[in-house]
Design a protein around this motif. Sequence first.
Motif, PDB file in Angstrom:
ATOM      1  N   LEU A  21       0.828  -1.204   0.000  1.00  0.00           N
ATOM      2  CA  LEU A  21       0.000   0.000   0.000  1.00  0.00           C
ATOM      3  C   LEU A  21       0.866   1.260   0.000  1.00  0.00           C
ATOM      4  CD1 LEU A  21      -2.852   1.188   0.163  1.00  0.00           C
ATOM      5  CD2 LEU A  21      -2.669   1.098   2.659  1.00  0.00           C
ATOM      6  N   ILE A  22       1.955   1.237   0.788  1.00  0.00           N
ATOM      7  CA  ILE A  22       2.865   2.390   0.809  1.00  0.00           C
ATOM      8  C   ILE A  22       3.466   2.615  -0.575  1.00  0.00           C
ATOM      9  CG2 ILE A  22       5.118   3.186   1.656  1.00  0.00           C
ATOM     10  CD1 ILE A  22       4.371   2.028   4.384  1.00  0.00           C
ATOM     11  N   ASN A  23       3.902   1.526  -1.211  1.00  0.00           N
ATOM     12  CA  ASN A  23       4.482   1.650  -2.562  1.00  0.00           C
ATOM     13  C   ASN A  23       3.471   2.181  -3.560  1.00  0.00           C
ATOM     14  OD1 ASN A  23       7.201   0.900  -2.360  1.00  0.00           O
ATOM     15  ND2 ASN A  23       6.694  -1.266  -2.288  1.00  0.00           N
ATOM     16  N   ILE A  24       2.255   1.622  -3.518  1.00  0.00           N
ATOM     17  CA  ILE A  24       1.229   2.027  -4.490  1.00  0.00           C
ATOM     18  C   ILE A  24       0.803   3.479  -4.230  1.00  0.00           C
ATOM     19  CG2 ILE A  24      -1.154   1.634  -5.219  1.00  0.00           C
ATOM     20  CD1 ILE A  24      -0.598  -1.400  -4.782  1.00  0.00           C
ATOM     21  N   MET A  25       0.645   3.847  -2.962  1.00  0.00           N
ATOM     22  CA  MET A  25       0.270   5.242  -2.655  1.00  0.00           C
ATOM     23  C   MET A  25       1.342   6.216  -3.133  1.00  0.00           C
ATOM     24  SD  MET A  25      -1.405   5.139   1.156  1.00  0.00           S
ATOM     25  CE  MET A  25      -1.368   6.919   1.274  1.00  0.00           C
ATOM     26  N   GLY A  26       2.593   5.896  -2.822  1.00  0.00           N
ATOM     27  CA  GLY A  26       3.692   6.783  -3.226  1.00  0.00           C
ATOM     28  C   GLY A  26       3.784   6.922  -4.727  1.00  0.00           C
ATOM     29  N   LEU A  27       3.748   5.784  -5.426  1.00  0.00           N
ATOM     30  CA  LEU A  27       3.844   5.822  -6.891  1.00  0.00           C
ATOM     31  C   LEU A  27       2.624   6.496  -7.505  1.00  0.00           C
ATOM     32  CD1 LEU A  27       5.337   2.310  -7.810  1.00  0.00           C
ATOM     33  CD2 LEU A  27       6.413   4.528  -8.135  1.00  0.00           C
ATOM     34  N   SER A  28       1.426   6.236  -6.943  1.00  0.00           N
ATOM     35  CA  SER A  28       0.198   6.811  -7.504  1.00  0.00           C
ATOM     36  C   SER A  28       0.209   8.332  -7.422  1.00  0.00           C
ATOM     37  CB  SER A  28      -1.035   6.276  -6.774  1.00  0.00           C
ATOM     38  OG  SER A  28      -1.157   4.885  -6.943  1.00  0.00           O
ATOM     39  N   MET A 673       7.229  16.002  -0.217  1.00  0.00           N
ATOM     40  CA  MET A 673       7.408  15.720   1.204  1.00  0.00           C
ATOM     41  C   MET A 673       6.518  14.560   1.644  1.00  0.00           C
ATOM     42  SD  MET A 673       9.467  16.812   3.447  1.00  0.00           S
ATOM     43  CE  MET A 673       9.989  18.403   2.844  1.00  0.00           C
ATOM     44  N   PHE A 674       5.302  14.497   1.110  1.00  0.00           N
ATOM     45  CA  PHE A 674       4.393  13.402   1.444  1.00  0.00           C
ATOM     46  C   PHE A 674       4.974  12.057   1.013  1.00  0.00           C
ATOM     47  CE2 PHE A 674       0.992  10.572  -0.151  1.00  0.00           C
ATOM     48  CZ  PHE A 674       0.344  10.307   1.036  1.00  0.00           C
ATOM     49  N   ILE A 675       5.458  11.996  -0.228  1.00  0.00           N
ATOM     50  CA  ILE A 675       6.003  10.731  -0.732  1.00  0.00           C
ATOM     51  C   ILE A 675       7.262  10.345   0.053  1.00  0.00           C
ATOM     52  CG2 ILE A 675       6.989   9.571  -2.744  1.00  0.00           C
ATOM     53  CD1 ILE A 675       5.291  11.427  -4.506  1.00  0.00           C
ATOM     54  N   SER A 676       8.130  11.331   0.328  1.00  0.00           N
ATOM     55  CA  SER A 676       9.350  11.044   1.085  1.00  0.00           C
ATOM     56  C   SER A 676       9.015  10.516   2.478  1.00  0.00           C
ATOM     57  CB  SER A 676      10.208  12.302   1.207  1.00  0.00           C
ATOM     58  OG  SER A 676      10.631  12.748  -0.060  1.00  0.00           O
ATOM     59  N   CYS A 677       8.005  11.097   3.111  1.00  0.00           N
ATOM     60  CA  CYS A 677       7.619  10.654   4.449  1.00  0.00           C
ATOM     61  C   CYS A 677       6.988   9.269   4.424  1.00  0.00           C
ATOM     62  CB  CYS A 677       6.667  11.661   5.087  1.00  0.00           C
ATOM     63  SG  CYS A 677       7.523  13.188   5.540  1.00  0.00           S
ATOM     64  N   ILE A 762      11.242  18.749  10.963  1.00  0.00           N
ATOM     65  CA  ILE A 762      10.046  18.524  11.794  1.00  0.00           C
ATOM     66  C   ILE A 762       9.183  17.406  11.216  1.00  0.00           C
ATOM     67  CG2 ILE A 762       7.851  19.549  12.516  1.00  0.00           C
ATOM     68  CD1 ILE A 762       9.397  22.219  12.814  1.00  0.00           C
ATOM     69  N   VAL A 763       8.959  17.453   9.896  1.00  0.00           N
ATOM     70  CA  VAL A 763       8.127  16.427   9.258  1.00  0.00           C
ATOM     71  C   VAL A 763       8.793  15.058   9.387  1.00  0.00           C
ATOM     72  CG1 VAL A 763       7.229  15.612   7.054  1.00  0.00           C
ATOM     73  CG2 VAL A 763       7.016  18.014   7.657  1.00  0.00           C
ATOM     74  N   ALA A 764      10.127  15.003   9.197  1.00  0.00           N
ATOM     75  CA  ALA A 764      10.839  13.725   9.300  1.00  0.00           C
ATOM     76  C   ALA A 764      10.792  13.196  10.729  1.00  0.00           C
ATOM     77  CB  ALA A 764      12.289  13.907   8.850  1.00  0.00           C
ATOM     78  N   VAL A 765      11.000  14.074  11.715  1.00  0.00           N
ATOM     79  CA  VAL A 765      10.964  13.659  13.124  1.00  0.00           C
ATOM     80  C   VAL A 765       9.588  13.114  13.488  1.00  0.00           C
ATOM     81  CG1 VAL A 765      11.004  14.527  15.500  1.00  0.00           C
ATOM     82  CG2 VAL A 765      12.820  15.157  13.919  1.00  0.00           C
ATOM     83  N   LEU A 766       8.535  13.809  13.053  1.00  0.00           N
ATOM     84  CA  LEU A 766       7.174  13.352  13.352  1.00  0.00           C
ATOM     85  C   LEU A 766       6.892  11.998  12.705  1.00  0.00           C
ATOM     86  CD1 LEU A 766       5.152  16.685  13.012  1.00  0.00           C
ATOM     87  CD2 LEU A 766       5.684  15.440  15.111  1.00  0.00           C
ATOM     88  N   THR A 767       7.321  11.849  11.437  1.00  0.00           N
ATOM     89  CA  THR A 767       7.060  10.597  10.714  1.00  0.00           C
ATOM     90  C   THR A 767       7.767   9.423  11.368  1.00  0.00           C
ATOM     91  OG1 THR A 767       6.873  11.841   8.648  1.00  0.00           O
ATOM     92  CG2 THR A 767       7.189   9.473   8.477  1.00  0.00           C
TER      93      THR A 767
END
Length: 787
Positions: A21-28, A673-677, A762-767
Amino acid sequence: MLHNYLKTAFRTITRQKGYSLINIMGLSVGLTVSLLILLWVQDEMKMDQFHEDGERVLRILSNLDNGDAGIITWQNAPYPLVEYLPENYPEIEEIGAYDPTNKKQFKVGDREYLEDGIFATPGFFNVLSFPFLQGEKGNVFKEPNAVVVSAELAAKLFGNDWQDRSVGKAISINGWDYKVTGIFANVSKHSSLEFDFVLNLDEQHHPDSNTYPWGNFDSRILFKLKKGTSADELALKITGAVQKNNEFAEGTKLVIQPFQRMYLHGQFENGKEAGGRIEYVRLFGLAALFLLLIACINFMNLATARASRRAKEVGVRKTVGAGRGALVAQFMTEASVITFISIIAAVLLGELLLPYFKEVSGKELTFEYAGMGFWMLIGGVGITTALLAGSYPAFFLSSFRITNVLKGKLSINFGGSTFRKGLVVFQFVLSALLVVCALVVQNQVQFIKGKHLGLDKENVFYFRTPPGAADNLETFKSELLRTPGIQDLTFSSSNPLSVGAQTGDPKWEGMAPDGGLLFSVLVSDHNFLKTMNISLAKGRDFSPLLSTDTMSYLINETAVKAMKLEEPIGKRLDFWGTGGPIVGVVQDFHIGSLHETIGPLIIANMPDETDLTMLRIDPNRTEEIIAASQSIFEKNSKGHPFRYDFLDDRFFQMYRSEQRTGKLSSWFALVAMFISCLGLLGLSAFIAEQKTKEIGIRKVLGASIANIVSMLSFNFIKLVGISLLIALPLGWYLMNGWLENFAYRMELGWWIFALAGGMAIIVAVLTVGVQSGKAALANPVESLRSE
């Protein structure tokens, strides 16, 4: 064999639902944005490419030496060139000219329409490919007061049977009688020229070009080269054509540019092509590639990080005889299946986002499912994504040795994978770059909106002066000023923030023999400076009490410097067949785009030659002022339509490209940033899973939750920090180059890069912290039960 590969791929996807799901969400998400951007890029690249013999069509530009301001390139040239060039240069097969015009009101019976159009010479239709449906394109302007209209406008004017009764019909245009002499096919959406009617440009100028001043650069001229003729050689021959016919055009040279490059390469610096919209095409194309790379890196990282889960599968397959090629094919099939699912999701998501993307991009874009170009784009993006995402994991997994795998000697962990660390760093470098770009573009747009322009653009309402008022402007003015809320009024030839009229004709007292300059010219009345709140630097304003002031001029501070006048007041200035003294110098105000420095300006007091009525109004009474102005306008309109605008609105419209770029870059940054996280979330979950027993032992031995979260997060945060050390200096370099396109620009302060870096951390720390905290809070009894 393929059937087996597909079955195994689907089993793997369903068995590992979370990571799939993570792969498909990121690629999508990455594919959705990339497809929309590439759709826009594809559309941009098609502009003006449909003309027959397009590679032989060129346009003439004028390079004018403007003293200290350098060489200015203007897209217009003197109208007499239309006759002069073909008579003297046999290399030219056809030549034509056109000028944009304001909207005009078309009327047939009770049907009235406001339409956009152009003035053009008869040769215009021989140079460019705008097919005629009715009429002979070589004869459409043989009669006076002739007009050629598009099929769409003909249908509006004459109904559904327009094909049988359009040509030869009389129509009214702005109250004047015209005859339809031809109908052309609707202009392609891939044409940079947009028009629904064409009027005869020759009627706007005297047919004998020798009577028309060579100092006026007022026509856009195109020509078609004869086959086998060198454009470069012709360019060298015609460069001095204006100088030969105008003794004061010493520094003026003609240059040519392929018409097909006009739309994307329309910007010139110091006389040479220097970009244009192509910069945005490259920028957005690069952003699409970045987003695709970020999504593919997620896939590679998660696939290689989970390699230990597939190691025994690889060992068993190799034991029963599978070669490395078969294993590569298996893993590439899995990547292709995930990519295929992601593309389907991307197209569906793209359809949902298209209305918003149309609004932001300003283009009517669609997924043309019946077109080969769309499927080539989908296929190209799909194959590229599958290869990028699947190639490294496939070759990496298929390289495991049977003996190491079956003996359990394979050890794969996050900390030991240099390549995987490099991928995470690269991913966040791209994400941080996009964040920096978004912040800089947004702040430059805000800088433009807030910059003082040298005049007050707020609360200025204007419209075209009606024909009936032209004979008695004072009466018209008095009637308007009786309207409550109108604070001041002036007449002007153009929007003062976008002065289009330019000439190289002026001569002045004390002018050097080779001192010719290109001036912008604004025609107004005596109340212009007061209404627009423009300050005087020296001398006086025009006075209504001095009749001789209609032969006097104001110039701006830049003109004083360019003319090299120590004391300009009282010096004589001549152009356009008349002349008089300079009575004042105004402080510089912006007369064009902030991309360009302020140029020399002449303000002439000739109210009878103006076109616009400009009102400074009380913002609390806007609606009633518009209604009253319309009523007064219609008394004098002679059938002309009432159309108005606000000066501040027109100013912001000049920077629509920058505003669109700002919105798009913000979305690019968010998506990146969303895909990286997503990738960090998957990797941190996997590492936490790998270290379940270690975490349990540490907790039993007394480690706190903070210690465990810190242990699990440190490596990830360190990599994000390294990526920022690379991305922020690179972002400064790239955005400093982008800002150089503006003559007036924001200060590129340190806080922008601190904000971008802070947001990324901040985003990376939270993730990572969410997943690490979850692992740290787990009961150690559960993880150590089997020990």
